[in-house]
Scaffold this active site. Structure first.
Site, PDB file in Angstrom:
ATOM      1  N   LYS A 298     -10.062  -0.569 -19.526  1.00 36.44           N
ATOM      2  CA  LYS A 298     -11.195  -1.145 -20.257  1.00 36.44           C
ATOM      3  C   LYS A 298     -11.169  -0.685 -21.704  1.00 36.44           C
ATOM      4  O   LYS A 298     -11.535  -1.438 -22.607  1.00 36.44           O
ATOM      5  CB  LYS A 298     -12.521  -0.774 -19.577  1.00 36.44           C
ATOM      6  CG  LYS A 298     -12.652  -1.384 -18.189  1.00 36.44           C
ATOM      7  CD  LYS A 298     -13.990  -1.125 -17.573  1.00 36.44           C
ATOM      8  CE  LYS A 298     -13.992  -1.505 -16.100  1.00 36.44           C
ATOM      9  NZ  LYS A 298     -13.209  -0.565 -15.254  1.00 36.44           N
TER      10      LYS A 298
ATOM     11  N   ASP B 185     -14.937  17.091 -21.640  1.00 35.36           N
ATOM     12  CA  ASP B 185     -16.064  16.699 -20.793  1.00 35.36           C
ATOM     13  C   ASP B 185     -17.063  15.923 -21.657  1.00 35.36           C
ATOM     14  O   ASP B 185     -17.620  16.472 -22.607  1.00 35.36           O
ATOM     15  CB  ASP B 185     -16.692  17.980 -20.239  1.00 35.36           C
ATOM     16  CG  ASP B 185     -17.856  17.684 -19.312  1.00 35.36           C
ATOM     17  OD1 ASP B 185     -18.310  16.519 -19.262  1.00 35.36           O
ATOM     18  OD2 ASP B 185     -18.316  18.627 -18.643  1.00 35.36           O
TER      19      ASP B 185
ATOM     20  N   ALA C 203     -12.834   7.209 -19.932  1.00 36.84           N
ATOM     21  CA  ALA C 203     -11.873   6.163 -20.307  1.00 36.84           C
ATOM     22  C   ALA C 203     -10.624   6.068 -19.433  1.00 36.84           C
ATOM     23  O   ALA C 203     -10.000   5.007 -19.381  1.00 36.84           O
ATOM     24  CB  ALA C 203     -11.464   6.354 -21.765  1.00 36.84           C
TER      25      ALA C 203
ATOM     26  N   GLY D 134      -7.582   3.847 -18.893  1.00 37.22           N
ATOM     27  CA  GLY D 134      -7.607   3.176 -20.196  1.00 37.22           C
ATOM     28  C   GLY D 134      -7.608   1.660 -20.182  1.00 37.22           C
ATOM     29  O   GLY D 134      -7.508   1.045 -21.238  1.00 37.22           O
TER      30      GLY D 134
ATOM     31  N   CYS E 162     -16.944   0.917  -9.802  1.00 38.22           N
ATOM     32  CA  CYS E 162     -16.184   0.045  -8.899  1.00 38.22           C
ATOM     33  C   CYS E 162     -16.647   0.358  -7.483  1.00 38.22           C
ATOM     34  O   CYS E 162     -15.847   0.527  -6.570  1.00 38.22           O
ATOM     35  CB  CYS E 162     -14.677   0.186  -9.080  1.00 38.22           C
ATOM     36  SG  CYS E 162     -14.034   1.810  -8.739  1.00 38.22           S
TER      37      CYS E 162
END
Ligand SMILES: C[S@@+](CC[C@H](N)C(=O)[O-])C[C@H]1O[C@@H](n2cnc3c(N)ncnc32)[C@H](O)[C@@H]1O
Length: 461
Positions: free
Chosen positions: A284, A329, A279, A282, A398
């Site tokens: 998204k 994790d 995440a 943060g 990305c």
């Protein structure tokens, strides 16, 4: 010495000597030199532009130094790169570019190197602009012509390592085999242009955000693809009131499209437990949290690094609903009951976001790939294990690199997933051709977003 050139030189040295991330150290350097407004813009264009164009500048400098640039001391080479950049890529008068570089060398490198710097830069100036130089390098046999060795030529002409040139070419061809090396050149050149600032409306409708910005006299317009996006120009976004309060965030439009692609995909059955497996920081997660809250559900956001998890917490704070941030994790944490929708925005080479990270292309190595792709596969497997039968997983990067994208999702069937075509996303005007082959591929040069990849997978019963 003028502070803008000193600041740019310090950034180059800090990237080279301390392995610094340009984006992180640059605000401090600007502050130390008290640069703002137009001076800061000039210094940023000089510093970031020089980092981006280093490959082409070095090829030209190499032809202007008798024993080649390998013989030039690193600090002196950085000063020369700044000089070349002013001559070839900025509207700085040639004599000013040469004189200020010579002064910089005197002040920060070595008095005795000033004559050398002057001679080298005068040779650069005599050779003409960048296009004239590329033609001369080809004519002198120092650089292969585009039709002889396309990746080697484009590596210099667009200033990228050759392995990235090849990776972009293969990824472009994956959705349209008719694409040429010229198209690849266009894609690479887009990495050398700074990205526009895009905001995402988080706790208010996009139209209200747009109206509030226009009221403040900000030049703002709706985004092209995401129903939540607003493009703004010439502002420091952190100073805008809606961003400061968390009502809006700064988020590339491609990232918004990726998060919406998961949020809006058709799903049968319960739809209140959503998971973001990777995440931080943060962006998204905040969009997903807003969407799931509207359906009466909540988001669980997992992040390995505590400082990034803290950024996720801040992004989620203004969002309605009770959302959870788990620091740990994702591969080794028990996350409880199965989820309805899961995002895996996997750690990757970031080759799609090179326009935001000016030095990153020189730091990344092809050798980074095996470790990253192994982690990406494990994260996808974890996501498919965490979602309920019939639930949805969106795998995103990305990076356009095929090894990090299509090759990873090709594992989905073995892991109990079925690849779905992402041809329609409500609330998103998907660009034509961006979903050829089923997965979504966005490109800076085609869509003016970061280079993003997303594949939608349904867990088979
Ligand atoms: C590409 S970034 C995610 C960007 C984020 N989705 C956003 O939009 O802001 C990947 C994140 O995954 C985190 N990460 C890497 N390995 C992880 C793991 N094993 N478990 C959980 N998070 C991990 C990284 O620290 C990084 O913050």
């Amino acid at each position: 010495m003028d502070p803008a050139r000193l600041a740019a030189f310090e950034l180059l040295r800090s990237v080279a000597e301390d392995d610094a991330y340009a984006n992180l150290v640059w605000p401090r350097i600007l502050g130390r030199h008290r640069l703002d407004g137009r001076d800061a813009a000039f210094a940023t264009e000089l510093a970031y532009g020089t980092l981006r164009w280093r490959g082409r500048h070095d090829a030209i400098l190499d032809a202007c130094v008798d024993r080649g640039i390998a013989s030039v001391q690193p600090a002196l080479l950085d000063a020369l790169r700044l000089g070349v950049h002013q001559v070839q890529a900025m509207r700085v008068a040639e004599h000013a570019a040469v004189d200020t570089t010579v002064a910089l060398v005197r002040a920060r490198v070595h008095d005795g190197a000033a004559g050398f710097a002057n001679a080298v830069l005068r040779r650069v100036v005599r050779g003409g602009d960048a296009q004239a130089w590329l033609a001369a390098l080809v004519a002198e046999g120092r650089l292969p012509a585009l039709d002889v060795d396309p990746p080697a030529h484009l590596a210099v002409a667009t200033s990228h390592p050759a392995w990235i040139v090849r990776a972009d070419h293969e990824a472009l061809a994956a959705s349209d085999p008719s694409r040429t090396w010229e198209d690849t050149g266009d894609a690479l050149l887009a990495d050398n242009r700074a990205a526009a600032v895009t905001l995402v409306a988080r706790t208010l409708p996009r139209d209200e955000l747009l109206a509030a910005l226009l009221d403040e006299g900000i030049d703002a317009a709706p985004g092209r693809w995401s129903r939540l996006a607003v493009r703004v120009s010439a502002v420091e976004p952190g100073r805008l009131a809606p961003v400061a309060t968390g009502a809006a965030g700064v988020q590339d439009e491609g990232s918004q499209v990726v998060a919406l692609a998961l949020a809006e995909a058709a799903l049968d059955g319960p739809d209140t437990r959503w998971l973001d497996l990777c995440a931080g920081p943060g962006g998204k997660a905040a969009l997903l949290a807003g969407e799931v809250a509207r359906r009466g559900g909540s988001l669980t956001a997992v992040e390995l690094h505590p400082h990034r998890a803290e950024l996720v917490r801040s992004a989620l704070r203004p969002i309605r609903g009770r959302h959870e941030v788990v620091v740990g994790d994702a591969l080794a944490t028990d996350l409880g009951e199965p989820f309805d929708r899961v995002l895996v925005d996997a750690p990757c080479t970031g080759l799609g976001a090179l326009r935001r990270r000016p030095e990153s292309r020189w730091r990344r190595r092809r050798e980074d790939l095996p470790e990253l792709t192994a982690l990406q596969r494990r994260l996808l497997a974890r996501a498919l294990a965490a979602v309920r039968p019939g639930g949805l997983v969106l795998y995103a990067t990305c990076s356009p690199h095929l090894a990090e994208t299509d090759a990873v999702v090709a594992e989905a069937a073995r892991l109990g997933g079925q690849l779905l075509a992402l041809d329609e996303v409500p609330g998103v005007s998907l660009p034509e051709g961006a979903t050829a082959g089923g997965a979504l591929r966005l490109w800076p040069h085609l869509h003016d977003t970061d280079g993003m990849y997303a594949a939608l997978i349904r867990r088979t019963p």
